[in-house]
Write an enzyme that holds these catalytic residues in place. Structure first.
Site, PDB file in Angstrom:
ATOM      1  N   GLY A 227      -0.261  -1.939   8.575  1.00  0.00           N
ATOM      2  CA  GLY A 227       0.075  -0.477   8.447  1.00  0.00           C
ATOM      3  C   GLY A 227       1.084   0.163   9.424  1.00  0.00           C
ATOM      4  O   GLY A 227       0.759  -0.417  10.564  1.00  0.00           O
TER       5      GLY A 227
ATOM      6  N   ARG B 112      -0.224 -14.333  19.661  1.00  0.00           N
ATOM      7  CA  ARG B 112      -0.565 -15.649  19.596  1.00  0.00           C
ATOM      8  C   ARG B 112      -0.009 -16.408  18.406  1.00  0.00           C
ATOM      9  O   ARG B 112       0.566 -15.683  17.268  1.00  0.00           O
ATOM     10  CB  ARG B 112      -2.069 -15.713  19.740  1.00  0.00           C
ATOM     11  CG  ARG B 112      -2.686 -15.329  18.485  1.00  0.00           C
ATOM     12  CD  ARG B 112      -4.180 -15.275  18.742  1.00  0.00           C
ATOM     13  NE  ARG B 112      -5.004 -14.859  17.722  1.00  0.00           N
ATOM     14  CZ  ARG B 112      -5.410 -15.370  16.632  1.00  0.00           C
ATOM     15  NH1 ARG B 112      -4.948 -16.774  16.539  1.00  0.00           N
ATOM     16  NH2 ARG B 112      -6.175 -14.906  15.533  1.00  0.00           N
TER      17      ARG B 112
ATOM     18  N   ASN C 185       0.862  -1.281  -0.030  1.00  0.00           N
ATOM     19  CA  ASN C 185       0.111   0.121   0.246  1.00  0.00           C
ATOM     20  C   ASN C 185       0.876   1.085  -0.004  1.00  0.00           C
ATOM     21  O   ASN C 185       2.059   1.139   0.116  1.00  0.00           O
ATOM     22  CB  ASN C 185      -1.047  -0.122   1.287  1.00  0.00           C
ATOM     23  CG  ASN C 185      -2.288   0.564   0.849  1.00  0.00           C
ATOM     24  OD1 ASN C 185      -2.410   1.546   0.240  1.00  0.00           O
ATOM     25  ND2 ASN C 185      -3.233   0.067   1.450  1.00  0.00           N
TER      26      ASN C 185
ATOM     27  N   HIS D 160      23.404   2.880  12.402  1.00  0.00           N
ATOM     28  CA  HIS D 160      24.651   3.787  12.690  1.00  0.00           C
ATOM     29  C   HIS D 160      25.294   3.009  14.170  1.00  0.00           C
ATOM     30  O   HIS D 160      24.652   2.800  15.092  1.00  0.00           O
ATOM     31  CB  HIS D 160      24.426   5.249  12.934  1.00  0.00           C
ATOM     32  CG  HIS D 160      23.710   5.932  11.661  1.00  0.00           C
ATOM     33  ND1 HIS D 160      24.557   6.360  10.731  1.00  0.00           N
ATOM     34  CD2 HIS D 160      22.686   5.921  11.484  1.00  0.00           C
ATOM     35  CE1 HIS D 160      23.932   6.769   9.713  1.00  0.00           C
ATOM     36  NE2 HIS D 160      22.460   6.765  10.321  1.00  0.00           N
TER      37      HIS D 160
ATOM     38  N   ALA E  15      -0.543  -3.985  13.054  1.00  0.00           N
ATOM     39  CA  ALA E  15      -0.549  -2.416  12.601  1.00  0.00           C
ATOM     40  C   ALA E  15       0.411  -1.719  13.874  1.00  0.00           C
ATOM     41  O   ALA E  15      -0.145  -1.969  14.850  1.00  0.00           O
ATOM     42  CB  ALA E  15      -1.938  -1.689  12.544  1.00  0.00           C
TER      43      ALA E  15
HETATM   44  C1  LIG Z   1      -1.942  -4.533   2.678  1.00  0.00           C
HETATM   45  C2  LIG Z   1      -2.786  -3.715   3.504  1.00  0.00           C
HETATM   46  O1  LIG Z   1      -3.094  -2.576   2.969  1.00  0.00           O
HETATM   47  S1  LIG Z   1      -3.278  -3.915   5.271  1.00  0.00           S
HETATM   48  C3  LIG Z   1      -4.315  -2.402   5.508  1.00  0.00           C
HETATM   49  C4  LIG Z   1      -3.914  -1.926   6.792  1.00  0.00           C
HETATM   50  N1  LIG Z   1      -4.518  -2.712   7.639  1.00  0.00           N
HETATM   51  C5  LIG Z   1      -3.883  -3.100   9.088  1.00  0.00           C
HETATM   52  O2  LIG Z   1      -2.782  -2.446   9.148  1.00  0.00           O
HETATM   53  C6  LIG Z   1      -4.767  -3.837   9.941  1.00  0.00           C
HETATM   54  C7  LIG Z   1      -3.596  -4.950  10.515  1.00  0.00           C
HETATM   55  N2  LIG Z   1      -4.372  -5.716  11.805  1.00  0.00           N
HETATM   56  C8  LIG Z   1      -4.252  -5.738  13.039  1.00  0.00           C
HETATM   57  O3  LIG Z   1      -3.193  -5.068  13.377  1.00  0.00           O
HETATM   58  C9  LIG Z   1      -5.088  -6.599  13.680  1.00  0.00           C
HETATM   59  O4  LIG Z   1      -5.160  -6.181  14.923  1.00  0.00           O
HETATM   60  C10 LIG Z   1      -4.444  -8.027  13.886  1.00  0.00           C
HETATM   61  C11 LIG Z   1      -4.332  -8.869  12.574  1.00  0.00           C
HETATM   62  C12 LIG Z   1      -3.337  -8.060  14.398  1.00  0.00           C
HETATM   63  C13 LIG Z   1      -5.650  -8.923  14.887  1.00  0.00           C
HETATM   64  O5  LIG Z   1      -5.135 -10.073  15.200  1.00  0.00           O
HETATM   65  P1  LIG Z   1      -6.141 -11.031  16.068  1.00  0.00           P
HETATM   66  O6  LIG Z   1      -5.439 -12.134  16.597  1.00  0.00           O
HETATM   67  O7  LIG Z   1      -7.437 -11.081  15.189  1.00  0.00           O
HETATM   68  O8  LIG Z   1      -6.094  -9.661  17.164  1.00  0.00           O
HETATM   69  P2  LIG Z   1      -7.585  -9.569  18.132  1.00  0.00           P
HETATM   70  O9  LIG Z   1      -8.465  -8.416  17.649  1.00  0.00           O
HETATM   71  O10 LIG Z   1      -8.096 -10.923  18.435  1.00  0.00           O
HETATM   72  O11 LIG Z   1      -6.573  -9.244  19.575  1.00  0.00           O
HETATM   73  C14 LIG Z   1      -5.710  -9.998  20.147  1.00  0.00           C
HETATM   74  C15 LIG Z   1      -5.078  -9.208  21.009  1.00  0.00           C
HETATM   75  O12 LIG Z   1      -4.044  -8.594  20.518  1.00  0.00           O
HETATM   76  C16 LIG Z   1      -4.144  -7.172  20.502  1.00  0.00           C
HETATM   77  N3  LIG Z   1      -3.703  -6.461  19.211  1.00  0.00           N
HETATM   78  C17 LIG Z   1      -4.495  -6.697  18.031  1.00  0.00           C
HETATM   79  N4  LIG Z   1      -3.785  -6.024  17.126  1.00  0.00           N
HETATM   80  C18 LIG Z   1      -2.627  -5.331  17.735  1.00  0.00           C
HETATM   81  C19 LIG Z   1      -1.630  -4.437  17.347  1.00  0.00           C
HETATM   82  N5  LIG Z   1      -1.748  -4.048  15.995  1.00  0.00           N
HETATM   83  N6  LIG Z   1      -0.800  -3.891  17.848  1.00  0.00           N
HETATM   84  C20 LIG Z   1      -0.766  -4.651  19.294  1.00  0.00           C
HETATM   85  N7  LIG Z   1      -1.514  -5.459  19.716  1.00  0.00           N
HETATM   86  C21 LIG Z   1      -2.651  -5.804  18.874  1.00  0.00           C
HETATM   87  C22 LIG Z   1      -5.564  -6.987  21.156  1.00  0.00           C
HETATM   88  O13 LIG Z   1      -5.637  -5.758  21.715  1.00  0.00           O
HETATM   89  C23 LIG Z   1      -5.905  -8.107  21.930  1.00  0.00           C
HETATM   90  O14 LIG Z   1      -5.122  -8.114  23.100  1.00  0.00           O
HETATM   91  P3  LIG Z   1      -5.775  -8.707  24.566  1.00  0.00           P
HETATM   92  O15 LIG Z   1      -5.762  -9.888  24.250  1.00  0.00           O
HETATM   93  O16 LIG Z   1      -4.861  -8.178  25.524  1.00  0.00           O
HETATM   94  O17 LIG Z   1      -7.174  -7.935  24.450  1.00  0.00           O
END
Ligand SMILES: CC(=O)SCCNC(=O)CCNC(=O)[C@H](O)C(C)(C)COP(=O)(O)OP(=O)(O)OC[C@H]1O[C@@H](n2cnc3c(N)ncnc32)[C@H](O)[C@@H]1OP(=O)(O)O
Length: 208
Positions: free
Chosen positions: A143, A184, A86, A116, A161
């Site tokens: 992202g 996980r 993206n 560095h 993200a």
């Molecule tokens: C190709 C493109 O253009 S992509 C477009 C842009 N989109 C993105 O960047 C979206 C990226 N997606 C994410 O970051 C999502 O949150 C994912 C894929 C990591 C979700 O994974 P899942 O396992 O389904 O997460 P879920 O929502 O069940 O959360 C599990 C735990 O991880 C945490 N968590 C989820 N996402 C993040 C993150 N980005 N950073 C840190 N912690 C996170 C949650 O808070 C939760 O914590 P808890 O158990 O203490 O409550």
């Protein structure tokens, strides 16, 4: 002669003097081409892809990076088949960035191979270094992720993200945060859940 020595040191991950490369500036063609790509009309995808293929060291089938993009050299980036990145990604490729097949990259992802010296006195000499970054097959990088020098992201893994990836990511793992920690493992239940969603989607699509 000095420029070639420094350039080879750079690619070897050893200390090198960037200013000794800069007078000739081997990285300028890539930077100029990236600028040119960034000025192309967004609807002219064929031309954007054609120029991006010239910019990178290797590209596969079905390849697209949504501009704008930034590179240091460009030709030190190698990408497999089915690659999408993206907008606004930075490929700081003073060392190699090697990306496998079926990789998705979110917006504003930073691939930083450069570093560095920690010691200020050595840093002031201008000597620096870069380590390669490897992204294995089937990885999704969310992202605003930053990937630091020397990192490998294992196959099928997901970087959430906003993560700053400071350590290698094992395969089949979701990581997130700063510094990125394991959230996980990706499980058989994930597979089953998403297969069911896919089946539902296909049934609905077929019934239209
Ligand atoms: C190709 C493109 O253009 S992509 C477009 C842009 N989109 C993105 O960047 C979206 C990226 N997606 C994410 O970051 C999502 O949150 C994912 C894929 C990591 C979700 O994974 P899942 O396992 O389904 O997460 P879920 O929502 O069940 O959360 C599990 C735990 O991880 C945490 N968590 C989820 N996402 C993040 C993150 N980005 N950073 C840190 N912690 C996170 C949650 O808070 C939760 O914590 P808890 O158990 O203490 O409550």
């Amino acid at each position: 002669m000095d420029q070639e020595f420094e350039y080879q040191q750079m690619l070897a991950g050893e200390l090198y003097l960037a200013s000794s490369i800069l007078p000739e500036n081997r990285s300028m063609p890539g930077k100029i081409l990236a600028q040119k790509i960034n000025r192309l009309p967004i609807e002219n995808r064929a031309e954007i892809v054609a120029q991006e293929r010239k910019l990178f060291g290797k590209t596969g089938d079905n390849f697209y990076i949504k501009p704008p993009l930034s590179v240091c050299y460009g030709n030190h980036v190698e990408v497999g088949d089915n690659f999408y990145a993206n907008l606004d990604c930075i490929f700081l490729d003073i060392n190699r960035i090697v990306i496998g097949d079926n990789v998705l990259v979110g917006p504003r992802v930073n691939f930083y191979t450069a570093g560095h010296p920690i010691d200020a006195a050595v840093r002031q000499t201008g000597l620096e270094f870069g380590y390669p970054i490897v992204v294995e097959d089937n990885v999704w990088i969310g992202g605003s992720v930053t990937i630091l020098p020397g990192i490998t992201i294992g196959e099928n893994s997901i970087v959430g993200a906003g993560a700053v990836v400071t350590k290698d990511v094992p395969k089949n793992t979701i990581v997130g945060g700063n510094p990125a920690r394991v959230i996980r493992k990706i499980s058989a239940q994930d597979h089953q859940f998403w297969q069911e969603k896919l089946t539902q989607y296909r049934q609905m699509h077929a019934s239209k």
